[in-house]
Design a protein around this motif. Sequence first.
Motif, PDB file in Angstrom:
ATOM      1  N   GLY A 195      -4.558 -45.020  12.402  1.00 64.23           N
ATOM      2  CA  GLY A 195      -5.124 -46.199  13.296  1.00 64.23           C
ATOM      3  C   GLY A 195      -4.609 -46.292  14.556  1.00 64.23           C
ATOM      4  O   GLY A 195      -3.427 -47.114  15.091  1.00 64.23           O
TER       5      GLY A 195
ATOM      6  N   ILE B 136      -6.183 -46.057   6.512  1.00 65.73           N
ATOM      7  CA  ILE B 136      -4.974 -44.953   6.392  1.00 65.73           C
ATOM      8  C   ILE B 136      -4.099 -44.084   7.319  1.00 65.73           C
ATOM      9  O   ILE B 136      -4.904 -43.942   8.062  1.00 65.73           O
ATOM     10  N   GLU B 137      -2.876 -44.889   7.198  1.00 66.84           N
ATOM     11  CA  GLU B 137      -1.870 -44.479   8.523  1.00 66.84           C
ATOM     12  C   GLU B 137      -1.114 -43.443   8.218  1.00 66.84           C
ATOM     13  O   GLU B 137      -0.295 -43.725   7.846  1.00 66.84           O
TER      14      GLU B 137
ATOM     15  N   CYS C 291     -10.319 -44.255  24.882  1.00 68.25           N
ATOM     16  CA  CYS C 291     -10.471 -44.296  23.509  1.00 68.25           C
ATOM     17  C   CYS C 291     -10.699 -45.898  22.604  1.00 68.25           C
ATOM     18  O   CYS C 291     -10.742 -45.493  21.268  1.00 68.25           O
TER      19      CYS C 291
ATOM     20  N   SER D 295      -5.589 -45.144  18.757  1.00 69.95           N
ATOM     21  CA  SER D 295      -6.147 -45.771  20.010  1.00 69.95           C
ATOM     22  C   SER D 295      -7.302 -46.217  19.938  1.00 69.95           C
ATOM     23  O   SER D 295      -7.869 -47.634  19.975  1.00 69.95           O
TER      24      SER D 295
ATOM     25  N   ASP E 126     -12.472 -40.654  18.222  1.00 63.87           N
ATOM     26  CA  ASP E 126     -11.095 -40.743  18.948  1.00 63.87           C
ATOM     27  C   ASP E 126     -11.244 -39.789  20.347  1.00 63.87           C
ATOM     28  O   ASP E 126     -12.363 -39.159  20.329  1.00 63.87           O
TER      29      ASP E 126
ATOM     30  N   SER F 288       1.119 -42.668   5.385  1.00 69.14           N
ATOM     31  CA  SER F 288       0.218 -41.951   3.877  1.00 69.14           C
ATOM     32  C   SER F 288      -0.412 -40.905   4.841  1.00 69.14           C
ATOM     33  O   SER F 288      -1.391 -41.893   5.850  1.00 69.14           O
TER      34      SER F 288
ATOM     35  N   LEU G 219      -0.533 -46.993  31.724  1.00 68.85           N
ATOM     36  CA  LEU G 219      -1.644 -47.501  32.235  1.00 68.85           C
ATOM     37  C   LEU G 219      -3.210 -47.352  31.682  1.00 68.85           C
ATOM     38  O   LEU G 219      -3.358 -47.019  31.262  1.00 68.85           O
TER      39      LEU G 219
ATOM     40  N   ARG H 277       3.024 -36.525  20.586  1.00 67.65           N
ATOM     41  CA  ARG H 277       1.466 -37.799  19.787  1.00 67.65           C
ATOM     42  C   ARG H 277       2.181 -38.870  18.906  1.00 67.65           C
ATOM     43  O   ARG H 277       2.334 -38.839  17.717  1.00 67.65           O
ATOM     44  N   GLY H 278       1.561 -40.134  19.170  1.00 67.84           N
ATOM     45  CA  GLY H 278       2.108 -40.784  18.123  1.00 67.84           C
ATOM     46  C   GLY H 278       2.416 -40.997  16.838  1.00 67.84           C
ATOM     47  O   GLY H 278       0.619 -40.650  16.413  1.00 67.84           O
TER      48      GLY H 278
HETATM   49  C1  LIG Z   1       3.750 -39.950  25.867  1.00 67.17           C
HETATM   50  C2  LIG Z   1       2.427 -39.651  26.410  1.00 67.17           C
HETATM   51  C3  LIG Z   1       2.103 -41.357  27.646  1.00 67.17           C
HETATM   52  C4  LIG Z   1       0.795 -41.245  27.965  1.00 67.17           C
HETATM   53  N1  LIG Z   1       0.636 -42.254  28.697  1.00 67.17           N
HETATM   54  C5  LIG Z   1      -0.903 -42.737  29.150  1.00 67.17           C
HETATM   55  C6  LIG Z   1      -1.037 -43.655  30.332  1.00 67.17           C
HETATM   56  O1  LIG Z   1      -0.190 -44.271  30.395  1.00 67.17           O
HETATM   57  N2  LIG Z   1      -2.272 -43.665  29.676  1.00 67.17           N
HETATM   58  C7  LIG Z   1      -3.404 -43.767  28.967  1.00 67.17           C
HETATM   59  O2  LIG Z   1      -4.589 -44.164  29.067  1.00 67.17           O
HETATM   60  N3  LIG Z   1      -3.042 -42.739  28.443  1.00 67.17           N
HETATM   61  C8  LIG Z   1      -2.007 -42.724  27.961  1.00 67.17           C
HETATM   62  N4  LIG Z   1      -1.809 -41.154  27.280  1.00 67.17           N
HETATM   63  C9  LIG Z   1      -3.045 -40.980  26.204  1.00 67.17           C
HETATM   64  C10 LIG Z   1      -3.967 -41.857  25.326  1.00 67.17           C
HETATM   65  O3  LIG Z   1      -2.300 -43.184  25.043  1.00 67.17           O
HETATM   66  C11 LIG Z   1      -4.099 -41.135  24.189  1.00 67.17           C
HETATM   67  O4  LIG Z   1      -5.448 -40.445  24.438  1.00 67.17           O
HETATM   68  C12 LIG Z   1      -4.307 -42.175  23.331  1.00 67.17           C
HETATM   69  O5  LIG Z   1      -3.616 -42.739  22.481  1.00 67.17           O
HETATM   70  C13 LIG Z   1      -5.610 -40.965  22.073  1.00 67.17           C
HETATM   71  O6  LIG Z   1      -5.853 -41.604  21.250  1.00 67.17           O
HETATM   72  P1  LIG Z   1      -7.007 -41.529  19.690  1.00 67.17           P
HETATM   73  O7  LIG Z   1      -6.940 -42.739  19.060  1.00 67.17           O
HETATM   74  O8  LIG Z   1      -7.493 -40.333  19.816  1.00 67.17           O
HETATM   75  O9  LIG Z   1      -5.324 -41.343  19.192  1.00 67.17           O
HETATM   76  P2  LIG Z   1      -4.270 -41.712  18.938  1.00 67.17           P
HETATM   77  O10 LIG Z   1      -4.406 -42.795  19.176  1.00 67.17           O
HETATM   78  O11 LIG Z   1      -2.919 -40.648  18.578  1.00 67.17           O
HETATM   79  O12 LIG Z   1      -3.786 -42.064  17.043  1.00 67.17           O
HETATM   80  C14 LIG Z   1      -4.344 -40.934  15.364  1.00 67.17           C
HETATM   81  C15 LIG Z   1      -3.647 -41.952  14.987  1.00 67.17           C
HETATM   82  O13 LIG Z   1      -3.586 -41.289  13.309  1.00 67.17           O
HETATM   83  C16 LIG Z   1      -2.985 -40.771  12.497  1.00 67.17           C
HETATM   84  N5  LIG Z   1      -3.043 -39.886  12.188  1.00 67.17           N
HETATM   85  C17 LIG Z   1      -2.787 -38.431  12.342  1.00 67.17           C
HETATM   86  N6  LIG Z   1      -2.951 -37.570  11.701  1.00 67.17           N
HETATM   87  C18 LIG Z   1      -3.311 -38.231  10.243  1.00 67.17           C
HETATM   88  C19 LIG Z   1      -3.254 -38.080   8.700  1.00 67.17           C
HETATM   89  N7  LIG Z   1      -3.707 -36.993   8.517  1.00 67.17           N
HETATM   90  N8  LIG Z   1      -3.406 -38.814   7.814  1.00 67.17           N
HETATM   91  C20 LIG Z   1      -3.202 -39.929   8.662  1.00 67.17           C
HETATM   92  N9  LIG Z   1      -2.723 -40.519   9.962  1.00 67.17           N
HETATM   93  C21 LIG Z   1      -2.519 -40.040  10.697  1.00 67.17           C
HETATM   94  C22 LIG Z   1      -1.654 -41.048  13.724  1.00 67.17           C
HETATM   95  O14 LIG Z   1      -0.688 -40.919  13.269  1.00 67.17           O
HETATM   96  C23 LIG Z   1      -2.080 -41.892  14.779  1.00 67.17           C
HETATM   97  O15 LIG Z   1      -1.643 -43.162  14.974  1.00 67.17           O
HETATM   98  C24 LIG Z   1      -0.859 -41.140  26.768  1.00 67.17           C
HETATM   99  C25 LIG Z   1      -0.233 -40.433  25.450  1.00 67.17           C
HETATM  100  C26 LIG Z   1       1.144 -39.717  25.512  1.00 67.17           C
HETATM  101  C27 LIG Z   1       1.239 -39.423  24.016  1.00 67.17           C
END
Ligand SMILES: Cc1cc2nc3c(=O)[nH]c(=O)nc-3n(C[C@H](O)[C@H](O)[C@H](O)COP(=O)(O)OP(=O)(O)OC[C@H]3O[C@@H](n4cnc5c(N)ncnc54)[C@H](O)[C@@H]3O)c2cc1C
Length: 577
Positions: A12, A34-35, A549, A14, A533, A221, A97, A83-84
């Motif tokens: 859950g 599922i998060e 994203c 970006s 993603d 989860s 940003l 990574r969050g």
């Molecule tokens: C410190 C930091 C600073 C940043 N600054 C910026 C900024 O200023 N501006 C900008 O544009 N971008 C920034 N970014 C980058 C941007 O936030 C990311 O590129 C974007 O959030 C990635 O999105 P995503 O959906 O790919 O993954 P994510 O947002 O990381 O989401 C993945 C999700 O999946 C969950 N997950 C993973 N594995 C499993 C599993 N096996 N089962 C269940 N859940 C799972 C995770 O817990 C998470 O909630 C930054 C990132 C970080 C870490």
Amino acid sequence: MLECYDFVSVGGGSSGAVIANRLSEDQSASVLLIEAGGIENEVSDIPLIAATMQLSPLDWQYVTEPQDAACFGMSDRRSLWPRGKVLGGSSVLNYMLYVRASPHDYDEWERLGNYGWSWKDVFPYFLKSEDNRDPVFLKNGYHATGGYMTISTPPYSTPLGRAFIKAGIQMGYPNVDVNGPTMSGFMIPQGTTRRGARCSTSKAFVKPVRHRKNLHITLYSLATKIHFDHHKRARAVQFERFKVPHIAYARREIILSAGAINTPQLLMLSGVGPAHHLSHLGIKVISDLPVGQNLQDHIYTGALNFQVSPESSVTHERAFTLKNVMSFLTAGKGPLSLLGGVEGIAFINTKFANRTIDHPDIEIHYLTGAPTADGGQVFRRTQGFADELWERFYIPHLYKDGMSIFPVLLRPKSRGFVKLRTVSPYDPPVIDPKYLTHPHDVRTLVEGMKFCISVSQTPAFKAFHSKLWPEPIPGCEHYKAWSDEYLACSARTITNTIYHPVGTCKMGSKWDPTAVVDPELRVKGVAGLRVADASIMPNIVSGNTNAPCMMIGEKISDMIKKTWGTGPLHNGRQWGR
Ligand SMILES: Cc1cc2nc3c(=O)[nH]c(=O)nc-3n(C[C@H](O)[C@H](O)[C@H](O)COP(=O)(O)OP(=O)(O)OC[C@H]3O[C@@H](n4cnc5c(N)ncnc54)[C@H](O)[C@@H]3O)c2cc1C
């Protein structure tokens, strides 16, 4: 929880938060999200201290392999990769940003065979999410109101922050909206913030729709495996909640949005990945695909820090006064609303950029504070500096006024990979970004560094007595100070991620052997499974990755609705909710 849902979505963050919202708009479609993490907290709301979320339980706390060509000043030559691990994913940890990147990036994606991903195709999806609260930006025709994600300009700026814009003009660059008609230029950035506080994708997209009866969310989860039937159709997601195993079946589709590290890990654990790698680990191969390859990230070098006049910058001590805390808590104002301390961004062209088009190759992050402003409490830990670097380069500047001008390499040519370390979903995968292994990358970064030094020497900054820290970078002393060789050595020593890993489940045409998903984000060689993603980006975009994203989440949701004939598709410009 039900046993079976129409859509089962993993992650859950970006992209994933957007998908959960959009797919559950149709009340007749049941959706399970599922998060792995829980809910964000009040500290993560405070923009200035975004970095304190790193190395906390909200962070997966990844660490790269030791780097051969970079990170020489980091402990064990490794880069720390936050990574969050929380609903909202990395949008809860990020610096907020709001940057969409260059239209040319998306046109290039389409040119590579990804139909439907050109700028004209993706632009409406940026607008769809957006609720821009700044009337100044709404005038240029590139922004929208009414979407779920609030975008705003921080309500606070310092004289040094404003000097950055003046410095740009003195360097011949206009003050622009980098998400507007022209990207090259200088700007006080807009952020994913609401009333001065962080607006994560959890707050924006999930919170308002949590009451929907057809949307179920299971937190804490961890998805551990995708199950396929004999026809290679993805049927169910296995997950563990507090170590208790569960299984959720999907009637229609499973969507993976676990991010650029965890999505490839989960695919490989489930038998989708490079056959030789999976076989080596004893995993039955379902589809032989280059999962985990093509890893790209944005790096900057943190070597360019400057002394400035006393009391002109933001230090920890001056920011956290009772007055400032109250101003933030009651009105969302004051220095705590600054986006991780980043008060300025710029997009500029080095001599390697194609100047006939507006496609800058360096982004600048300008911070009105030195990395030592907090006395080493957060920045030192989160960057993983080796003791020698910290002691010789940073300690002389502890708590002092300063500013930093960091060049970010926008289109790196170096490519790395993610691989399984073991067959346990609890073990972090092997992450090797191979930073600066391509010679062009260091050359471009050196040009970016020279530009940043020139910015610091403009009258705008000279008025604040800006001066580069005089200490040589440990390990680079044998080069002539500030020569190209010295700058290259500095970049290889203080090599920092700006946290944008992408590309590990590359999107490409049916015929592209390096692609993992097709342009509709369907995993090749299997059915009923999509990835949506950061991992699908074929090439990293020339800007920050959060907004792209969210756009990917919006776009895949429409593709899925089209496939199944569920829910309204977009049909215009003003269509936020
Ligand atoms: C410190 C930091 C600073 C940043 N600054 C910026 C900024 O200023 N501006 C900008 O544009 N971008 C920034 N970014 C980058 C941007 O936030 C990311 O590129 C974007 O959030 C990635 O999105 P995503 O959906 O790919 O993954 P994510 O947002 O990381 O989401 C993945 C999700 O999946 C969950 N997950 C993973 N594995 C499993 C599993 N096996 N089962 C269940 N859940 C799972 C995770 O817990 C998470 O909630 C930054 C990132 C970080 C870490």
